[in-house]
Structure formats: C-alpha cells, structure tokens
Design an enzyme around this catalytic site. Structure first.
Site, PDB file in Angstrom:
ATOM      1  N   HIS A  26       0.930  -1.451   0.149  1.00 22.96           N
ATOM      2  CA  HIS A  26       0.150  -0.126   0.006  1.00 22.96           C
ATOM      3  C   HIS A  26       0.653   0.980  -0.435  1.00 22.96           C
ATOM      4  CE1 HIS A  26      -3.803  -1.924   1.340  1.00 22.96           C
ATOM      5  NE2 HIS A  26      -3.089  -2.689   1.316  1.00 22.96           N
ATOM      6  N   ASP A 126      -6.531   4.974   3.415  1.00 22.79           N
ATOM      7  CA  ASP A 126      -6.411   4.005   2.922  1.00 22.79           C
ATOM      8  C   ASP A 126      -7.416   3.358   3.277  1.00 22.79           C
ATOM      9  OD1 ASP A 126      -5.455   1.567   1.588  1.00 22.79           O
ATOM     10  OD2 ASP A 126      -3.758   1.847   1.910  1.00 22.79           O
TER      11      ASP A 126
END
Length: 327
Positions: A26, A126
């Site tokens: 990520h 996120d």
C-alpha cells in the site's frame, strides 16, 4: 458515463496529505501516486511511521522539495512486537493488532493537520483508516479514498450503504464463492474458498475489514482507483453505480513512470534482461508470490524442486537481489 473529479487542477497548486495503510503493498502505490502528483507541481505530505518511511525508495531529486515524509510515532500494543510497523513484520493472525495500533495514529495525525501550514486541500487515505473521513470533516479538508484493488475486486465487497445497513452480511469465505446479487451482468467470476480463508481469519475483530472499507468509501468525497477503464469497462461502470459518487481511475502508476533507478538497480536489470534475451518470445513464465508471502522452508524447497523438475529454464530472484539460472 462515470462521474469524474479532477484533483489535478493545473491552475492551482494543492497541498495533498497521503496516509496509506501499514503495508508495503500500500505504501509503494501511494508513493507512486504522490510522485505523479508532484510532477504536476502539487505539494505532498506523506505520512506513516518512521520505520515504514525508511523502507521507501528514494524520491527523485527534482521532486524532493515537493514531497515531505512525516513520521508518526508507532504506538505500543500488547502482544504486538515493538518493531512490527508493517504487515510484513506481523503474521496474519496479528493483523487486527496492527490495525488497533494504526487506529492509535488518529490523534498524532489530527495534531499534524492542526499545525501544518498551509492547510491541506486533500487527504488521500486507505481502507483501514475508517475514522479519517470524520477527522477530515472536522478539519474542513476534502478526502479521497484510494483503492489499490481494481473495480472488479471492490464490486465483490458490495455497496457500502448495504454493508453498513446490514443488508449485505457476509461472514465466511463461502459467502464470496457465488456471484453477488448486485452483479446483474453475466459473470462467472467468483472467489475460491482457499483464496479467502486467511483473509477472513485476519479480519476477525471489533471492526471487520468489510466495515472499514464500507465506512472509508461511504465517507469519502471521491474514490480513486488504481485501474484503467479500458482494462475493466463493465466492472468500472458497475462500481460507479454502486458507490453513487465521483469515481476517478488514476491508471496503474507503473514504477518506471514515477521513480528513478539507482546504479545497483540498473546492474540488476542488465543481468535479468541479458538472461531474458536468450529465450524466445512467450517462453518464460513470471511467478510472483507477493510482497508479504512467507513460505516455510519446506514450501520454499518444494517450489525450487518443482521448478528444477520441470526441465525448463527459470530465473530465481531472491529478496536479497541474488539470482540463479537453472536448466
């Protein structure tokens, strides 16, 4: 036709805060997006824990004045190793502990947003930080959810409103082995049980991953996807309908577009390319286990023996950047 929002206004320089989940899979795409935005003149504050920031690639020198790494202190959580700042440092059964630690970053992030000048225009975040849309609203900052999963994958998670209302309840891996009711087009794409088993085990806790996704997406002003419409046109159209808010494809953000290579990287690539050039077109199979696949010694040996017994040439690339050719 999908809704679109352009946060890359060429006439306005923006201050954009990046806040990815604590996983290299990520952090790296968030950095690629950061670098891409910086090439357009926007200022980036990239926030994570100090340990994770040290793992990131070097920013290209011509963009370093526009990208600032902002370290936050990693909280101490019982039963979580003190240096486990990334999901690669913790086994999947400790995933919820890492998310608890991540939730404790809310206050340091709030303090940063309170003090930073100029004030951020956007926060791109996120799935794990389901509390961030509320925090952004308090600070008067627009927020964008950045999906690192493609549209087809996110369709399977369901409409956020239905997940939050309880109309879409799935608590086992088997629940994902059938085509969801909201997929009206003809499709045979489903998960297999073994593909979801570890994920479901790692999602157990007070706040499931499905809930984190739903809250994060539902509270966003815009959803960004690391995909291209041409790659999955039907799925992208469907995700726009399910979310009922602006959805923007940002492309795949390949590293070659947004990062510079070191001399060592060039040497590695010359060696790999030289090996590939010896083989005919379409004769090499690429196998990658992901950034966080941890194989036991028996599994690693079994994989190596299987490759050798195939009788075909292969290229073994180890994480230490050592390589081996076998015939």
């Amino acid at each position: 036709m999908e809704n679109r929002v352009d946060i890359n206004d060429e006439e306005e320089v923006l201050h954009i805060v990046m806040f990815p989940w604590l996983a290299m899979g990520h952090l790296i795409p968030f950095l690629h997006l950061s670098t891409n935005l910086a090439t357009k003149g926007h200022r980036i504050s990239f926030i994570s824990t100090a340990g994770n920031l040290r793992r990131l690639p070097q920013i290209p020198p011509h963009l370093s004045p526009l990208i600032t790494f902002v370290p936050l202190p990693f909280p101490s959580i019982p039963n979580l190793p003190p240096n486990a700042e990334s999901s690669m440092d913790a086994p999947h059964h400790q995933a919820q502990l890492l998310k608890i630690a991540f939730d404790f970053l809310k206050q340091p992030l709030s303090d940063f947003l309170e003090k930073i000048s100029p004030n951020p225009d956007w926060i791109i975040y996120d799935y794990a930080s389901h509390w961030l849309p509320g925090l952004a609203a308090e600070k008067g900052v627009s927020c964008a959810f950045f999906s690192l999963y493609n549209a087809a994958t996110m369709v399977f998670f369901g409409p956020p409103a239905d997940v939050l209302s309880g109309d879409c309840v799935r608590s086992s891996a088997e629940d994902f082995t059938v085509v969801p009711k909201w997929v009206k087009m003809e499709s045979e794409i489903v998960y297999r049980v073994h593909e979801l088993t570890k994920y479901m085990e790692g999602s157990e806790g007070n706040q499931s991953d499905l809930e984190r996704f739903a809250i994060s997406i539902d509270g966003s002003d815009v959803v960004l996807f690391r995909t291209c419409v041409e790659f999955e046109p039907e799925w992208f159209k469907l995700i726009c309908e399910l979310y009922n808010k602006p959805v923007v494809p940002v492309g795949f953000l390949p590293p070659s577009m947004v990062t510079t290579k070191s001399e060592d990287d060039d040497k590695k690539w010359i060696e790999i390319k030289g090996w590939l050039d010896k083989h005919s077109l379409n004769s090499v199979v690429y196998v990658a286990l992901g950034t966080e696949a941890t194989l036991s010694q028996d599994e690693l040996v079994g994989l190596a023996i299987g490759l050798e017994q195939s009788g075909l040439p292969f290229f073994w690339f180890h994480h230490t950047a050592q390589s081996k050719e076998a015939q």
